[in-house]
Structure formats: structure tokens, C-alpha cells
Write a protein that holds these residues in place. Sequence first.
Motif, PDB file in Angstrom:
ATOM      1  N   ILE A   1      -9.841  -9.103 101.426  1.00 15.90           N
ATOM      2  CA  ILE A   1      -9.416  -9.115 102.824  1.00 15.90           C
ATOM      3  C   ILE A   1      -7.980  -8.612 102.851  1.00 15.90           C
ATOM      4  O   ILE A   1      -7.141  -9.079 102.078  1.00 15.90           O
ATOM      5  N   VAL A   2      -7.690  -7.651 103.737  1.00 16.38           N
ATOM      6  CA  VAL A   2      -6.339  -7.121 103.891  1.00 16.38           C
ATOM      7  C   VAL A   2      -6.002  -7.083 105.377  1.00 16.38           C
ATOM      8  O   VAL A   2      -6.820  -6.651 106.188  1.00 16.38           O
ATOM      9  N   ILE A   3      -4.813  -7.540 105.724  1.00 11.11           N
ATOM     10  CA  ILE A   3      -4.313  -7.382 107.095  1.00 11.11           C
ATOM     11  C   ILE A   3      -3.390  -6.174 107.067  1.00 11.11           C
ATOM     12  O   ILE A   3      -2.371  -6.183 106.385  1.00 11.11           O
ATOM     13  N   ASN A   4      -3.786  -5.130 107.799  1.00 11.01           N
ATOM     14  CA  ASN A   4      -2.996  -3.900 107.753  1.00 11.01           C
ATOM     15  C   ASN A   4      -1.798  -3.982 108.697  1.00 11.01           C
ATOM     16  O   ASN A   4      -1.610  -4.975 109.399  1.00 11.01           O
ATOM     17  N   GLU A   5      -0.993  -2.912 108.713  1.00  8.81           N
ATOM     18  CA  GLU A   5       0.237  -2.926 109.507  1.00  8.81           C
ATOM     19  C   GLU A   5      -0.031  -2.929 111.012  1.00  8.81           C
ATOM     20  O   GLU A   5       0.856  -3.235 111.791  1.00  8.81           O
ATOM     21  N   ALA A   6      -1.265  -2.608 111.419  1.00 10.26           N
ATOM     22  CA  ALA A   6      -1.642  -2.695 112.832  1.00 10.26           C
ATOM     23  C   ALA A   6      -2.174  -4.092 113.157  1.00 10.26           C
ATOM     24  O   ALA A   6      -2.698  -4.330 114.244  1.00 10.26           O
ATOM     25  N   ASP A   7      -2.063  -5.015 112.185  1.00  6.46           N
ATOM     26  CA  ASP A   7      -2.510  -6.409 112.316  1.00  6.46           C
ATOM     27  C   ASP A   7      -4.027  -6.534 112.442  1.00  6.46           C
ATOM     28  O   ASP A   7      -4.541  -7.491 112.993  1.00  6.46           O
ATOM     29  N   GLU A   8      -4.754  -5.541 111.904  1.00  5.33           N
ATOM     30  CA  GLU A   8      -6.215  -5.595 111.868  1.00  5.33           C
ATOM     31  C   GLU A   8      -6.638  -6.219 110.542  1.00  5.33           C
ATOM     32  O   GLU A   8      -6.031  -5.954 109.504  1.00  5.33           O
ATOM     33  N   VAL A   9      -7.688  -7.023 110.588  1.00  8.61           N
ATOM     34  CA  VAL A   9      -8.210  -7.645 109.372  1.00  8.61           C
ATOM     35  C   VAL A   9      -9.312  -6.737 108.824  1.00  8.61           C
ATOM     36  O   VAL A   9     -10.317  -6.510 109.476  1.00  8.61           O
ATOM     37  N   LEU A  10      -9.071  -6.209 107.620  1.00  9.42           N
ATOM     38  CA  LEU A  10     -10.043  -5.325 106.983  1.00  9.42           C
ATOM     39  C   LEU A  10     -10.848  -6.112 105.958  1.00  9.42           C
ATOM     40  O   LEU A  10     -10.273  -6.782 105.092  1.00  9.42           O
ATOM     41  N   GLU A  11     -12.155  -6.025 106.058  1.00  9.01           N
ATOM     42  CA  GLU A  11     -13.066  -6.639 105.093  1.00  9.01           C
ATOM     43  C   GLU A  11     -13.524  -5.524 104.155  1.00  9.01           C
ATOM     44  O   GLU A  11     -14.208  -4.596 104.586  1.00  9.01           O
ATOM     45  N   LEU A  12     -13.130  -5.609 102.898  1.00 14.42           N
ATOM     46  CA  LEU A  12     -13.421  -4.556 101.930  1.00 14.42           C
ATOM     47  C   LEU A  12     -14.355  -5.102 100.854  1.00 14.42           C
ATOM     48  O   LEU A  12     -13.966  -5.962 100.062  1.00 14.42           O
ATOM     49  N   VAL A  13     -15.582  -4.594 100.835  1.00 13.36           N
ATOM     50  CA  VAL A  13     -16.562  -4.999  99.837  1.00 13.36           C
ATOM     51  C   VAL A  13     -16.749  -3.816  98.876  1.00 13.36           C
ATOM     52  O   VAL A  13     -16.917  -2.669  99.320  1.00 13.36           O
ATOM     53  N   ASN A  14     -16.692  -4.086  97.582  1.00 18.74           N
ATOM     54  CA  ASN A  14     -16.777  -3.052  96.546  1.00 18.74           C
ATOM     55  C   ASN A  14     -15.759  -1.935  96.776  1.00 18.74           C
ATOM     56  O   ASN A  14     -16.094  -0.749  96.689  1.00 18.74           O
ATOM     57  N   PRO A  15     -14.496  -2.292  97.051  1.00 17.45           N
ATOM     58  CA  PRO A  15     -13.503  -1.263  97.354  1.00 17.45           C
ATOM     59  C   PRO A  15     -13.042  -0.508  96.110  1.00 17.45           C
ATOM     60  O   PRO A  15     -13.064  -1.044  94.995  1.00 17.45           O
ATOM     61  N   GLU A  16     -12.644   0.727  96.325  1.00 18.91           N
ATOM     62  CA  GLU A  16     -12.015   1.508  95.262  1.00 18.91           C
ATOM     63  C   GLU A  16     -11.011   2.461  95.881  1.00 18.91           C
ATOM     64  O   GLU A  16     -11.218   2.961  96.989  1.00 18.91           O
ATOM     65  N   ILE A  17      -9.928   2.678  95.175  1.00 21.02           N
ATOM     66  CA  ILE A  17      -8.916   3.619  95.629  1.00 21.02           C
ATOM     67  C   ILE A  17      -9.421   5.018  95.327  1.00 21.02           C
ATOM     68  O   ILE A  17      -9.802   5.317  94.189  1.00 21.02           O
ATOM     69  N   VAL A  18      -9.448   5.882  96.365  1.00 18.02           N
ATOM     70  CA  VAL A  18      -9.938   7.247  96.181  1.00 18.02           C
ATOM     71  C   VAL A  18      -8.827   8.286  96.276  1.00 18.02           C
ATOM     72  O   VAL A  18      -9.018   9.428  95.880  1.00 18.02           O
ATOM     73  N   ALA A  19      -7.667   7.904  96.817  1.00 20.51           N
ATOM     74  CA  ALA A  19      -6.532   8.821  96.892  1.00 20.51           C
ATOM     75  C   ALA A  19      -5.253   8.025  97.057  1.00 20.51           C
ATOM     76  O   ALA A  19      -5.264   6.930  97.632  1.00 20.51           O
ATOM     77  N   GLN A  20      -4.161   8.588  96.548  1.00 19.65           N
ATOM     78  CA  GLN A  20      -2.848   7.952  96.702  1.00 19.65           C
ATOM     79  C   GLN A  20      -1.771   9.020  96.580  1.00 19.65           C
ATOM     80  O   GLN A  20      -1.975  10.029  95.918  1.00 19.65           O
ATOM     81  N   GLN A  21      -0.632   8.768  97.252  1.00 17.40           N
ATOM     82  CA  GLN A  21       0.486   9.713  97.209  1.00 17.40           C
ATOM     83  C   GLN A  21       1.798   8.959  97.291  1.00 17.40           C
ATOM     84  O   GLN A  21       1.871   7.868  97.865  1.00 17.40           O
ATOM     85  N   GLY A  22       2.832   9.596  96.767  1.00 21.25           N
ATOM     86  CA  GLY A  22       4.182   9.071  96.899  1.00 21.25           C
ATOM     87  C   GLY A  22       4.424   7.848  96.038  1.00 21.25           C
ATOM     88  O   GLY A  22       3.595   7.468  95.218  1.00 21.25           O
ATOM     89  N   GLU A  23       5.599   7.264  96.267  1.00 24.64           N
ATOM     90  CA  GLU A  23       5.983   6.082  95.505  1.00 24.64           C
ATOM     91  C   GLU A  23       6.926   5.216  96.333  1.00 24.64           C
ATOM     92  O   GLU A  23       7.750   5.727  97.081  1.00 24.64           O
ATOM     93  N   GLN A  24       6.761   3.931  96.215  1.00 23.42           N
ATOM     94  CA  GLN A  24       7.662   2.965  96.846  1.00 23.42           C
ATOM     95  C   GLN A  24       7.935   1.868  95.822  1.00 23.42           C
ATOM     96  O   GLN A  24       7.084   1.555  95.000  1.00 23.42           O
ATOM     97  N   ASP A  25       9.125   1.306  95.886  1.00 19.89           N
ATOM     98  CA  ASP A  25       9.489   0.194  95.023  1.00 19.89           C
ATOM     99  C   ASP A  25       9.847  -0.957  95.952  1.00 19.89           C
ATOM    100  O   ASP A  25      10.770  -0.838  96.755  1.00 19.89           O
TER     101      ASP A  25
END
Length: 167
Positions: free
Chosen positions: A60-84
Motif C-alpha cells: 500500500i502506498v499513499i502517493n503525493e496526490a494523497d491517493e491510496v494505491l493498492e499494488l499487488v505483485n508490483p515491480e519497478i519497470v522504469a526509473q530515472q534521476g537520483e534523489q538523496d
Amino acid sequence: MAVREILTRGESALTKVCHPVTKFDQKLWDLIDDMKETLAEAGGVGLAAPQVGILRRVVIVINEADEVLELVNPEIVAQQGEQDGLEGCLSVPGLWGFVKRPEWVKVKAQDRFGREYEAEGTGLTARCFCHELAHLDGHLYTELTDKLYNSEELDELMDQQAEEEQE
């Protein structure tokens, strides 16, 4: 729905690789609903099933729009940039650490009914996707940080940074 106990560092379930969800039934729906209630009660922004002792690939993830995302069998398919940035975890209460993560992340997942979809996010949402999906493979953010800060040390660090910014 019920609030479940959140396991803390040292519990073996937090170091195990989770199994894919194959049955999209009432048992899964109850788990997702309980996880949402547990997350709301704990005041976090993400929760993975192993944190409540269930070795299934559910997040379960609450995104920056305050939506609750239900992720079943999730996988990262793309990523960019870097933050620390600073991270904490409901399974590592009272401690925080700086962790490098991608600035933008796209995940592919299934919803509670088994329908595939994609979600993406930047900043905190991207950080949360990475953090929670790592739980599904038995990893904690503490493996990625050089130092853990308790609340007093974190307050001192924040005060120090504020002073430096004023100079």
C-alpha cells in the motif's frame, strides 16, 4: 477491517522474499483492507505485507496526490534521476537515515481484482515505491544508509542545517 501488528526489525518475516499473489479473493481483499487501516493508524505513507507478517507481494502506498494505491505483485519497470533523502520505516521505529533513490519511478502491478495497471511518481512517491518493494524481497532501508539517526540526533541535524541556510 482490523489494525494488524507491525513487525519490527529483527523479525524473520522482514528478511524473507515474498510469494506472488495468485488468488484474488476475499482473503486478499481483507489483507489489503487491514493494511490500509493499519497504515492509517500508524500514520505512515507505505506498508508492505511482510511488515504485518504476511509473505505475499502486496504493498500500500499513499502517493503525493494523497491517493491510496493498492499494488499487488508490483515491480519497478522504469526509473530515472537520483534523489538523496531521509527515510524512516514503521518496522524501524524511532530511527531515520539518508538513502539515495531514483527521482522518478514507474511500477507495474495488479489491483485487488487481478487487473494490471501502471503507476508512477516522483519525489516521495518514487522513494516510497522503492522502499516498499524492497520489503517484498526481504530488505530494509537500513542496508542502504551509512548512519541511523534517532529523533534527538535528527533534531540536531535539522537545526544545524537551518543555521547553515541562514548564514
